[in-house]
Each structure stands twice: as C-alpha cells, then as structure tokens.
Design an enzyme around this catalytic site. Structure first.
Site, short mmCIF file in Angstrom:
data_model
loop_
_atom_site.label_atom_id
_atom_site.label_comp_id
_atom_site.label_asym_id
_atom_site.label_seq_id
_atom_site.Cartn_x
_atom_site.Cartn_y
_atom_site.Cartn_z
N LYS A 1 0.85 -1.21 0.00
CA LYS A 1 0.00 0.00 0.00
C LYS A 1 0.87 1.25 0.00
CE LYS A 1 0.78 1.56 4.39
NZ LYS A 1 1.60 2.69 4.70
N ASP B 1 -2.37 -1.67 10.52
CA ASP B 1 -2.63 -1.66 9.07
C ASP B 1 -3.15 -3.00 8.53
OD1 ASP B 1 -1.90 0.95 8.71
OD2 ASP B 1 0.13 0.52 7.97
P1 ATP Z 1 4.50 -0.26 7.74
O1 ATP Z 1 4.22 0.47 6.47
O2 ATP Z 1 3.34 -1.14 8.20
O3 ATP Z 1 5.09 0.57 8.81
P2 ATP Z 1 7.03 -1.15 6.93
O4 ATP Z 1 7.10 -1.23 5.47
O5 ATP Z 1 7.57 0.10 7.53
O6 ATP Z 1 5.58 -1.39 7.39
P3 ATP Z 1 7.84 -3.88 7.24
O7 ATP Z 1 8.43 -4.11 5.88
O8 ATP Z 1 6.53 -4.46 7.52
O9 ATP Z 1 7.84 -2.32 7.59
O10 ATP Z 1 8.91 -4.46 8.27
C1 ATP Z 1 9.46 -3.80 9.37
C2 ATP Z 1 10.26 -4.83 10.19
O11 ATP Z 1 9.38 -5.87 10.62
C3 ATP Z 1 11.35 -5.51 9.39
O12 ATP Z 1 12.58 -4.92 9.66
C4 ATP Z 1 11.31 -6.98 9.80
O13 ATP Z 1 12.37 -7.34 10.65
C5 ATP Z 1 10.01 -7.15 10.58
N1 ATP Z 1 9.08 -8.09 9.92
C6 ATP Z 1 8.30 -8.98 10.56
N2 ATP Z 1 7.55 -9.69 9.70
C7 ATP Z 1 7.84 -9.24 8.46
C8 ATP Z 1 7.39 -9.60 7.15
N3 ATP Z 1 6.50 -10.59 6.97
N4 ATP Z 1 7.88 -8.91 6.12
C9 ATP Z 1 8.77 -7.91 6.32
N5 ATP Z 1 9.27 -7.56 7.53
C10 ATP Z 1 8.81 -8.21 8.60
#
Ligand code: ATP
Length: 296
Positions: free
Chosen positions: A11, A137
């Site tokens: 998203k 989310d």
């Molecule tokens: P958001 O937009 O919800 O804040 P994000 O893009 O900032 O998400 P994610 O990519 O979801 O962040 O990941 C953040 C941290 O969560 C990563 O550094 C990782 O260690 C941990 N993590 C746990 N599960 C997952 C997963 N399925 N995919 C990616 N990262 C994950």
C-alpha cells in the site's frame, strides 16, 4: 483444500494525518490508503504435524515469532484450536521497513489463507476485527483498494477506486523504524494538516490533478528532516513530470503519480541511472489485496 497461494499487495498513503496521541500510546490517524500493484507471494501447505514452518527468499527476514506471518498464524490457531500446522513460503518483493505495509500485508494473507485452508467460514469483517491485534494496518490490508482509515487504523471506509495513473515507487537505501517516526512526531508543532476531506472529494469526482495537489503526509516532518534524500527523490520525480510526489507511511519510500505513461517511463529510467533509489518500481493502483493465485 490442502494448499493455497496468495499475492499480498503493498500500500501507499495518498494522505496521512495524525489527529492525536492516545494515553495508551497509539496514535489516532486519518489516512487515505491505496493498494499498488506490487506484491509478495505466499504459499501455504497444510501439515498434519502441529508445526509452523516459514522460509523466505531473503536471509535477513526473521522466520520465527518476530515475523508477523508466524504471529498471525499462531493467533488463528489458538482461537480456533487448530492442531494441524502449515509450511509457509514467502517470496518478498515489497521493500522492507519502507512504509509500504510489507509485514502487515503478509499477515493479512495469513488470515485469508487460514480461513480458506481450515474452512473457518469467517466474513471479511470478522477477519478484520481479529487482524488489528497483529497491527493497525492489517485490517486495511485484508480489505485493499482505496479506503479511508481512521481510529488507529481499524475504522475503515471503502472508497470508489482512485483515478487511473502511472505510479513510480522509489525506496532510498535507508531503513526507517515506524516507532522512531511516531515517537519523534511533534503533534503540537505541526503547522498544517493534510486536506483529507478535499482528497476524498477529488477521488469521488475522479480528479487526478486535484488529488495530486493534495498529497500530504505529516510524518514527513520527522523522516524527511532526518533523511534529506527523500526530498531529493520527490524533487527529481516532480521535475520529470510527476503531478505530485509524497513519502508513504513513515517512509522512506517515495511515490509519484503521472497522467502520462511515457513521461513516467522516462523518469523511471533516469531515476534508476541516478542512484538515488536502491529499489524502484513502475506500477499502478490496484483494486484488491490478497489475491488468490491457486489452491486445491
Ligand atoms: P508499515 O508500512 O506497516 O510501517 P514497513 O514497510 O515500515 O511497514 P515492514 O516491511 O513491515 O515495515 O517491516 C518492518 C520490520 O518488521 C522488518 O525490519 C522486519 O524485521 C520485521 N518483519 C516482521 N515480519 C515481516 C514480514 N512478513 N515482512 C517484512 N518484515 C517483517
């Protein structure tokens, strides 16, 4: 059914406002969420043994309790007393720690997959009510498309599909912690708030330029200050014909909207040559998340 494969879509936030910090530490938000055509692929195979096995194409991702996939699967197993297990394979393509809900959308896919695999018969609403326990989310990631997200992310209003456009997604070579950004947000010091209501009207009347003119995210006040490369990417893409560009979520990923695909392709090629972004994608809005690609 003993196996299912799903696409878990990323998203972006077309608008992101933070209304207040609650006493329990959560933030009340008003966000316009939009699915983009960029996805992780997950496959789930039912196991007779009571075991959750996760493998992923990227070594640095946790495959234990720290992965939202395992947390979501445990939550469903416990509530429904499921004694069987699953072998889960994750092909991660969504940039990690990027503000694109990569982990949340994988967790959303777990809810959808287990509902099918174990015949739980839950409605979308029932899945979403459980999903918020994994992350704010995750309910939206189950719903997908264009939506207004309020409360801590659990109050969702589906919207008509946003106007069609070409989207560049660009992640600079930095990792941003969502917790750091929210902790450092100075809510009282914010000089302005995004025009979320104006954006809603633009979406309803399919006004792409009005929408692009209203792209705004209050979290930029924290992340862009710390990482000026985000502003440089926004300027780079705007100078190459984008109608508007914005940081998604807590960052650092930037997205830019184009009404002219050829311009977008040229900007994308120049961006790749510039070295400003480590990961970049030429994509578009999508209408759904957790698309089923196979099962039997
Ligand atoms: P958001 O937009 O919800 O804040 P994000 O893009 O900032 O998400 P994610 O990519 O979801 O962040 O990941 C953040 C941290 O969560 C990563 O550094 C990782 O260690 C941990 N993590 C746990 N599960 C997952 C997963 N399925 N995919 C990616 N990262 C994950």
């Amino acid at each position: 059914m003993d196996r299912i494969s799903l696409k878990a879509m990323a998203k972006i936030n077309l608008g992101l406002d933070v209304i207040k910090r609650r006493e329990d530490g959560y933030h009340e938000v008003r966000m316009i969420m939009q699915t983009v055509d960029l996805c992780d692929e997950l496959s789930f195979v039912r196991l007779a043994e009571d075991e959750l096995r996760l493998t992923a194409n990227l070594d640095f991702l946790p495959t234990n309790q720290d992965n939202l996939i395992i947390r979501a699967a445990k939550l469903v197993k416990e509530e429904f007393g499921i004694r069987e297990g699953m072998d889960i394979r994750l092909e991660k393509r969504i940039p990690v720690a990027a503000g694109m809900a990569g982990g949340s959308t994988d967790a959303a896919a777990v809810f959808v997959a287990m509902n099918e695999l174990f015949g739980l018969g839950l409605s979308g609403g029932e899945l979403r009510r459980r999903a918020v326990a994994i992350g704010a989310d995750v309910p939206y990631c189950i719903m997908g498309g264009t939506a207004l997200s309020e409360g801590i992310g659990e109050i969702l209003t589906p919207l008509p599909a946003a106007p069609v456009c070409t989207v560049i997604v660009a992640k600079p070579p930095i990792h941003v912690s969502t917790a750091f950004v929210y902790q450092n947000l100075d809510l009282n010091g914010l000089e302005r708030h995004p025009d979320i209501d104006g954006m809603l009207s633009c979406i309803r009347r399919q006004d792409l330029s009005g929408m692009a003119a209203r792209l705004e995210n209050v979290l930029e006040t924290v992340t862009v200050k710390k990482y000026p490369v985000i502003a440089r990417i926004k300027e780079f893409l705007t100078a190459r014909g984008a109608l508007g560009a914005l940081m998604s979520g807590s960052g650092p990923t930037v997205f830019a909207l184009y009404d002219d695909r050829e311009k977008a392709v040229r900007a994308y090629e120049e961006l790749q040559e510039s070295g400003l972004a480590k990961e970049s994608f030429l994509t578009s809005f999508a209408e759904r998340t957790c698309l089923e690609t196979g099962g039997k």
